[in-house]
Design an enzyme around this catalytic site. Structure first.
Site, PDB file in Angstrom:
ATOM      1  N   GLU A  35      12.192 -10.687  22.183  1.00 38.63           N
ATOM      2  CA  GLU A  35      11.243 -10.813  23.310  1.00 38.63           C
ATOM      3  C   GLU A  35      11.894 -10.110  24.488  1.00 38.63           C
ATOM      4  OE1 GLU A  35       8.282 -12.177  23.187  1.00 38.63           O
ATOM      5  OE2 GLU A  35       8.327 -13.332  21.333  1.00 38.63           O
ATOM      6  N   LEU A  36      11.586  -8.820  24.637  1.00 43.77           N
ATOM      7  CA  LEU A  36      12.324  -7.994  25.596  1.00 43.77           C
ATOM      8  C   LEU A  36      11.457  -7.621  26.805  1.00 43.77           C
ATOM      9  CD1 LEU A  36      14.037  -5.775  22.858  1.00 43.77           C
ATOM     10  CD2 LEU A  36      14.697  -8.033  23.697  1.00 43.77           C
TER      11      LEU A  36
ATOM     12  N   CYS B  48       8.751 -11.588  32.581  1.00 45.01           N
ATOM     13  CA  CYS B  48       8.575 -10.457  31.664  1.00 45.01           C
ATOM     14  C   CYS B  48       7.129  -9.966  31.733  1.00 45.01           C
ATOM     15  CB  CYS B  48       8.942 -10.866  30.250  1.00 45.01           C
ATOM     16  SG  CYS B  48       8.117 -12.364  29.719  1.00 45.01           S
TER      17      CYS B  48
ATOM     18  N   ALA C 177      16.972 -15.767  28.466  1.00 46.25           N
ATOM     19  CA  ALA C 177      17.123 -15.064  29.749  1.00 46.25           C
ATOM     20  C   ALA C 177      17.096 -16.075  30.900  1.00 46.25           C
ATOM     21  CB  ALA C 177      15.970 -14.069  29.895  1.00 46.25           C
TER      22      ALA C 177
ATOM     23  N   GLY D 221      26.766 -14.417  22.844  1.00 45.01           N
ATOM     24  CA  GLY D 221      25.526 -13.887  22.267  1.00 45.01           C
ATOM     25  C   GLY D 221      25.837 -12.817  21.224  1.00 45.01           C
TER      26      GLY D 221
HETATM   27  P1  NAD Z   1      19.830 -10.042  29.867  1.00 44.73           P
HETATM   28  O1  NAD Z   1      19.490  -9.104  28.760  1.00 44.73           O
HETATM   29  O2  NAD Z   1      20.786  -9.615  30.889  1.00 44.73           O
HETATM   30  O3  NAD Z   1      20.402 -11.420  29.262  1.00 44.73           O
HETATM   31  C1  NAD Z   1      19.703 -12.168  28.296  1.00 44.73           C
HETATM   32  C2  NAD Z   1      20.687 -13.021  27.513  1.00 44.73           C
HETATM   33  O4  NAD Z   1      21.541 -12.187  26.741  1.00 44.73           O
HETATM   34  C3  NAD Z   1      21.607 -13.862  28.381  1.00 44.73           C
HETATM   35  O5  NAD Z   1      21.767 -15.126  27.793  1.00 44.73           O
HETATM   36  C4  NAD Z   1      22.907 -13.080  28.340  1.00 44.73           C
HETATM   37  O6  NAD Z   1      24.061 -13.867  28.601  1.00 44.73           O
HETATM   38  C5  NAD Z   1      22.882 -12.591  26.912  1.00 44.73           C
HETATM   39  N1  NAD Z   1      23.760 -11.453  26.629  1.00 44.73           N
HETATM   40  C6  NAD Z   1      24.397 -10.625  27.486  1.00 44.73           C
HETATM   41  N2  NAD Z   1      25.111  -9.688  26.808  1.00 44.73           N
HETATM   42  C7  NAD Z   1      24.903  -9.927  25.496  1.00 44.73           C
HETATM   43  C8  NAD Z   1      25.326  -9.294  24.300  1.00 44.73           C
HETATM   44  N3  NAD Z   1      26.119  -8.218  24.322  1.00 44.73           N
HETATM   45  N4  NAD Z   1      24.909  -9.792  23.118  1.00 44.73           N
HETATM   46  C9  NAD Z   1      24.073 -10.851  23.068  1.00 44.73           C
HETATM   47  N5  NAD Z   1      23.634 -11.501  24.175  1.00 44.73           N
HETATM   48  C10 NAD Z   1      24.048 -11.041  25.378  1.00 44.73           C
HETATM   49  O7  NAD Z   1      18.412 -10.477  30.525  1.00 44.73           O
HETATM   50  P2  NAD Z   1      18.159 -11.345  31.837  1.00 44.73           P
HETATM   51  O8  NAD Z   1      18.522 -10.559  33.034  1.00 44.73           O
HETATM   52  O9  NAD Z   1      18.728 -12.708  31.682  1.00 44.73           O
HETATM   53  O10 NAD Z   1      16.565 -11.509  31.779  1.00 44.73           O
HETATM   54  C11 NAD Z   1      15.659 -10.558  32.226  1.00 44.73           C
HETATM   55  C12 NAD Z   1      15.103  -9.751  31.085  1.00 44.73           C
HETATM   56  O11 NAD Z   1      14.536 -10.605  30.087  1.00 44.73           O
HETATM   57  C13 NAD Z   1      13.946  -8.859  31.522  1.00 44.73           C
HETATM   58  O12 NAD Z   1      14.071  -7.627  30.884  1.00 44.73           O
HETATM   59  C14 NAD Z   1      12.710  -9.608  31.027  1.00 44.73           C
HETATM   60  O13 NAD Z   1      11.583  -8.798  30.832  1.00 44.73           O
HETATM   61  C15 NAD Z   1      13.225 -10.172  29.753  1.00 44.73           C
HETATM   62  N6  NAD Z   1      12.408 -11.308  29.319  1.00 44.73           N
HETATM   63  C16 NAD Z   1      11.535 -11.117  28.289  1.00 44.73           C
HETATM   64  C17 NAD Z   1      10.715 -12.157  27.895  1.00 44.73           C
HETATM   65  C18 NAD Z   1       9.732 -11.962  26.783  1.00 44.73           C
HETATM   66  O14 NAD Z   1       9.248 -12.960  26.263  1.00 44.73           O
HETATM   67  N7  NAD Z   1       9.408 -10.744  26.378  1.00 44.73           N
HETATM   68  C19 NAD Z   1      10.783 -13.389  28.541  1.00 44.73           C
HETATM   69  C20 NAD Z   1      11.692 -13.561  29.583  1.00 44.73           C
HETATM   70  C21 NAD Z   1      12.505 -12.504  29.964  1.00 44.73           C
END
Ligand code: NAD
Length: 508
Positions: free
Chosen positions: A262-263, A296, A160, A224
């Site tokens: 890790e969402l 997160c 992320a 991804g």
């Molecule tokens: P996002 O879900 O928009 O993107 C995350 C990653 O997924 C990026 O690299 C993106 O390019 C990729 N992606 C996009 N579409 C995809 C697909 N169809 N298939 C596979 N990959 C794809 O998230 P974001 O906006 O970058 O980050 C914020 C989110 O991440 C928040 O929900 C936050 O809570 C979460 N987060 C969780 C943790 C944890 O450890 N639980 C840590 C950091 C961030």
């Protein structure tokens, strides 16, 4: 530090005019990806955008590098990771600056993020001599039974934007000592951070004759998606939103691969009637305003015991009024911008919903559009008085919006805390041992992380990090999280000269 000096120190050189290309990506002249500063919208650099064919090459490189890396003794793999940690140490200041410049978190947090990379590298070096398996007594005479852990193979790491370098390192350092090779796809909003990391580590890998162990592909979500479907990747570690993570999980599960998720989080702090309010207010302020609410583990809800609710709210409002907002790289700034204009739009929509659904905005609640803030993605940190059933409170809004909910006792506080789909981080402030223990007991917090008298954000790498329910159930970083990156083999060795069967079965 000047931007050009910074990029130079991190080895980011222009290949095509105006384009910072990852040298390991083939194919030139495609539409580049712009890396924009959240502070003023200026294009910091343009980066080559990888295609699916580039991804395919990167995955093939990870596959090709695997047999030699797997056969390298784990402590020697640890030595390579130790040297990667050293390179990160040498460039901590510059990389921390770049994180701040590209993602928008303040300098102290940017540098802290690189410190986390160094810490996990150190942890992984020690781990490289501790990939222990168990020995079990066999029920059969003259038999030895034990388990051992083997490298899994090439893995995928999707990260992320909000921890543009640390999340990769939590996965990569551990996976590397476990003997896995890998492909990393970072968020498209923070490509420079990823290129800088790859530039720093590539010479170390090359010097040891293992250039294909860690591969990078900078590109869109479609890459991804391809990683989720790619049979070559035994594990896909995904950090990001619950919505996208669900799709990745489905794709990986349908080919019976492994995923580590890790969402999103929706983290609460419980403040009891006997709490040390000074501590609680400082922890909540850092948890809710730090990284502009884009962690997160950011604190999103505070559940206040009725008897201290008014005083806590008054004092927290005062603290919010003193938060200095501005250029994340300037001294004294506590809160930088949101990552993109889209994130600002999400913040505004959330405010509309809060008003419509019956939340009361106590302070903040505004986008900053004038003066020094004009070109950036700046918003005010916001406090909302909320009933415990405010619908929007069920969702993770990735912005500095904090809900204050009044509760009557610990039982009610725990119920409200657990009554959301996510289960990442949680905390209680109390001096009463019994309340703390109840919060930590199986009937207490349902989160992967539960703290007493510290806030929800700012985890150490030594523990396993992750959460339950919609947070995805994955665990990364310390403790025994390394097991996700290896395959377990149970072995029984018969030296008895007989062939006794288990369960005493006689056959023939
Ligand atoms: P996002 O879900 O928009 O993107 C995350 C990653 O997924 C990026 O690299 C993106 O390019 C990729 N992606 C996009 N579409 C995809 C697909 N169809 N298939 C596979 N990959 C794809 O998230 P974001 O906006 O970058 O980050 C914020 C989110 O991440 C928040 O929900 C936050 O809570 C979460 N987060 C969780 C943790 C944890 O450890 N639980 C840590 C950091 C961030």
């Amino acid at each position: 530090m000047k931007v050009q000096t910074l990029l130079k120190e991190l080895g980011l050189k222009k290949d095509n005019p105006g384009v910072y290309a990852a040298r390991w990506l083939a194919g030139r002249g495609r539409e580049p990806l712009a890396s924009c500063s959240p502070h003023d919208g200026a294009v910091i650099a343009r980066v080559q955008r990888a295609t699916l064919a580039d991804y395919d090459r990167a995955a093939a490189a990870a596959v090709a590098a695997f047999p030699r890396w797997r056969d390298t003794p784990a402590p020697r793999r640890g030595e390579v990771v130790r040297q990667i940690g050293n390179v990160l140490r040498e460039h901590q200041e510059a990389l921390g600056h770049l994180v701040s410049l590209e993602m928008g978190k303040i300098l102290a947090e940017g540098s802290g993020e690189v410190q986390e990379m160094i810490d996990i590298a150190d942890f992984a070096v020690g781990l490289s001599r501790q990939l222990y398996g168990l020995t079990m007594p066999s029920e059969r005479p003259g038999h030895r039974m034990y388990e051992q852990w083997h490298p899994l193979g090439p893995i995928g790491i999707i990260t992320a934007f909000n921890f543009p370098v640390a999340v990769w390192s939590w996965n990569a350092m551990i996976a590397a000592v476990c003997g896995d090779t890998m492909v990393w796809k970072p968020a498209s909003t923070t490509p420079l951070c990823a290129l800088a990391v790859q530039n720093l580590i590539a010479p170390v890998l090359r010097a040891h004759g293992h250039p294909g162990v860690m591969n990078l592909v900078v590109g869109p979500g479609a890459i991804g998606q391809a990683m989720g479907e790619d049979e070559r990747l035994g594990l896909v570690s995904f950090t990001g939103s619950t919505e996208v993570g669900r799709g990745v999980a489905r794709a990986v599960a349908s080919r019976l691969g492994r995923h580590l998720l890790e969402l999103g989080g929706n983290n609460a702090v419980l403040v009891m009637d006997d709490a040390d309010l000074d501590l609680a207010i400082r922890a909540v302020l850092f948890g809710a305003v730090g990284t502009a609410g884009q962690r997160c583990t950011s604190t999103r809800r505070v559940l206040l015991h009725r008897s201290i609710a008014a005083e806590f709210t008054r004092r927290l409002k005062r603290a919010y009024a003193q938060v200095r907002i501005g250029d994340p790289r300037a001294a004294g700034t506590l809160m930088g911008p949101l990552v993109t204009p889209e994130a600002v739009a999400d913040y505004e929509q959330a405010l509309e919903r809060i008003r419509r659904e019956g939340g009361r905005i106590l302070c903040g609640g505004k986008v900053l559009r004038s003066g020094a803030y004009r070109k950036g993605n700046y918003v005010l940190p916001t406090l909302v008085a909320a009933p415990d059933d405010l619908p929007i409170m069920q969702e993770e809004v990735f912005a500095p919006i904090l809900y204050l909910v009044t509760v009557n006792d610990l039982t009610e506080a725990i119920a409200v805390q657990n009554d959301v789909p996510q289960g990442l981080s949680s905390a209680i402030f109390t001096g009463r041992v019994a309340d703390a223990e109840r919060f930590l007991s199986h009937g207490g917090s349902d989160c992967g992380i539960a703290n007493v008298n510290i806030g929800t954000s700012g985890a150490e790498i030594g523990g396993a990090f992750g959460g339950e329910k919609d947070t995805g159930g994955g665990r990364e970083a310390g403790s025994d999280a390394w097991r996700s990156y290896m395959r377990r083999q149970t072995c029984t060795l018969n030296w008895s000269g007989e062939l006794p069967l288990a369960q005493g079965i006689q056959f023939g």
